[in-house]
Design a protein around this motif. Structure first.
Motif, PDB file in Angstrom:
ATOM      1  N   UNK A   5     -25.896  -5.436   7.510  1.00  0.00           N
ATOM      2  CA  UNK A   5     -24.626  -6.100   7.243  1.00  0.00           C
ATOM      3  C   UNK A   5     -24.810  -7.568   7.610  1.00  0.00           C
ATOM      4  N   UNK A   6     -25.096  -8.384   6.603  1.00  0.00           N
ATOM      5  CA  UNK A   6     -25.375  -9.798   6.849  1.00  0.00           C
ATOM      6  C   UNK A   6     -24.201 -10.470   7.548  1.00  0.00           C
ATOM      7  N   UNK A   7     -22.984 -10.048   7.212  1.00  0.00           N
ATOM      8  CA  UNK A   7     -21.801 -10.633   7.848  1.00  0.00           C
ATOM      9  C   UNK A   7     -21.736 -10.398   9.344  1.00  0.00           C
ATOM     10  N   UNK A   8     -22.415  -9.365   9.822  1.00  0.00           N
ATOM     11  CA  UNK A   8     -22.402  -9.053  11.254  1.00  0.00           C
ATOM     12  C   UNK A   8     -23.487  -9.792  12.035  1.00  0.00           C
ATOM     13  N   UNK A   9     -24.389 -10.465  11.333  1.00  0.00           N
ATOM     14  CA  UNK A   9     -25.465 -11.182  12.028  1.00  0.00           C
ATOM     15  C   UNK A   9     -24.905 -12.438  12.703  1.00  0.00           C
ATOM     16  N   UNK A  24     -33.397 -15.187   1.970  1.00  0.00           N
ATOM     17  CA  UNK A  24     -34.469 -14.812   2.882  1.00  0.00           C
ATOM     18  C   UNK A  24     -34.122 -13.531   3.641  1.00  0.00           C
ATOM     19  N   UNK A  25     -32.900 -13.437   4.124  1.00  0.00           N
ATOM     20  CA  UNK A  25     -32.484 -12.249   4.870  1.00  0.00           C
ATOM     21  C   UNK A  25     -32.549 -11.019   3.969  1.00  0.00           C
ATOM     22  N   UNK A  26     -32.144 -11.167   2.714  1.00  0.00           N
ATOM     23  CA  UNK A  26     -32.230 -10.058   1.761  1.00  0.00           C
ATOM     24  C   UNK A  26     -33.693  -9.642   1.544  1.00  0.00           C
ATOM     25  N   UNK A  27     -34.573 -10.634   1.378  1.00  0.00           N
ATOM     26  CA  UNK A  27     -36.000 -10.322   1.196  1.00  0.00           C
ATOM     27  C   UNK A  27     -36.600  -9.707   2.450  1.00  0.00           C
ATOM     28  N   UNK A  28     -36.206 -10.205   3.601  1.00  0.00           N
ATOM     29  CA  UNK A  28     -36.685  -9.642   4.863  1.00  0.00           C
ATOM     30  C   UNK A  28     -36.299  -8.173   4.961  1.00  0.00           C
ATOM     31  N   UNK A  87     -35.446 -26.035   8.200  1.00  0.00           N
ATOM     32  CA  UNK A  87     -34.761 -25.905   9.489  1.00  0.00           C
ATOM     33  C   UNK A  87     -35.665 -26.016  10.712  1.00  0.00           C
ATOM     34  N   UNK A  88     -36.955 -26.001  10.513  1.00  0.00           N
ATOM     35  CA  UNK A  88     -37.869 -26.111  11.640  1.00  0.00           C
ATOM     36  C   UNK A  88     -38.722 -24.866  11.810  1.00  0.00           C
ATOM     37  N   UNK A  89     -39.875 -25.084  12.397  1.00  0.00           N
ATOM     38  CA  UNK A  89     -40.849 -24.026  12.607  1.00  0.00           C
ATOM     39  C   UNK A  89     -40.226 -22.832  13.335  1.00  0.00           C
ATOM     40  N   UNK A  90     -40.548 -21.657  12.860  1.00  0.00           N
ATOM     41  CA  UNK A  90     -40.120 -20.378  13.441  1.00  0.00           C
ATOM     42  C   UNK A  90     -38.671 -20.003  13.165  1.00  0.00           C
ATOM     43  N   UNK A  95     -34.759 -15.559  12.151  1.00  0.00           N
ATOM     44  CA  UNK A  95     -33.847 -14.848  11.264  1.00  0.00           C
ATOM     45  C   UNK A  95     -34.316 -13.412  11.048  1.00  0.00           C
ATOM     46  N   UNK A  96     -35.617 -13.224  10.908  1.00  0.00           N
ATOM     47  CA  UNK A  96     -36.173 -11.869  10.768  1.00  0.00           C
ATOM     48  C   UNK A  96     -35.878 -11.040  12.011  1.00  0.00           C
ATOM     49  N   UNK A  97     -36.001 -11.656  13.163  1.00  0.00           N
ATOM     50  CA  UNK A  97     -35.725 -10.958  14.419  1.00  0.00           C
ATOM     51  C   UNK A  97     -34.259 -10.517  14.474  1.00  0.00           C
TER      52      UNK A  97
END
Length: 106
Positions: A5-9, A24-28, A87-90, A95-97
């Motif tokens: 649930x992307x809205x809950x992130x 990206x989140x969808x692909x992850x 947005x910067x390294x890592x 976001x994956x985490x």
């Protein structure tokens, strides 16, 4: 693995509004669900050779991933690079985490 649930992130407002981040989140999520866990001790010689050569596409084909799954992972890698450049390294790793934490909690 529960439905993401992307809205809950707990995303920053800037990230929540960015279509690149949402893609990206969808692909992850898609690539994480497709991941085949394996024991490297059980890999065949050709799998080891592809892995050691850094040829992730050949390695993925040898492991049995579909063309669509390989394309998704290529898109995931490209998008991760774009996220980090913007947005910067890592940032992509962070976001994956967040997505993994959400998928793994009940």
């Amino acid at each position: 693995m529960r439905v993401l649930d992307v809205g809950a992130l707990p995303l920053a407002a800037e990230h929540r509004r960015d279509p690149l981040v949402l893609r990206f989140i969808e692909l992850d999520d898609r690539t994480s669900r497709a991941e085949m866990i394996s024991d490297p001790d059980a890999w065949f010689e050709d799998e080891w050779a592809a892995y050691q050569a850094g040829d992730w596409q050949a390695f993925s084909r040898l492991r049995g991933y579909t063309a669509a799954e390989i394309a998704d992972f290529a898109d995931f890698l490209q998008t991760a690079g774009e996220i980090d450049a913007k947005y910067g390294l890592d940032t992509a790793t962070s976001l994956s985490y967040l997505a993994e934490q959400h998928r793994s909690t009940s």
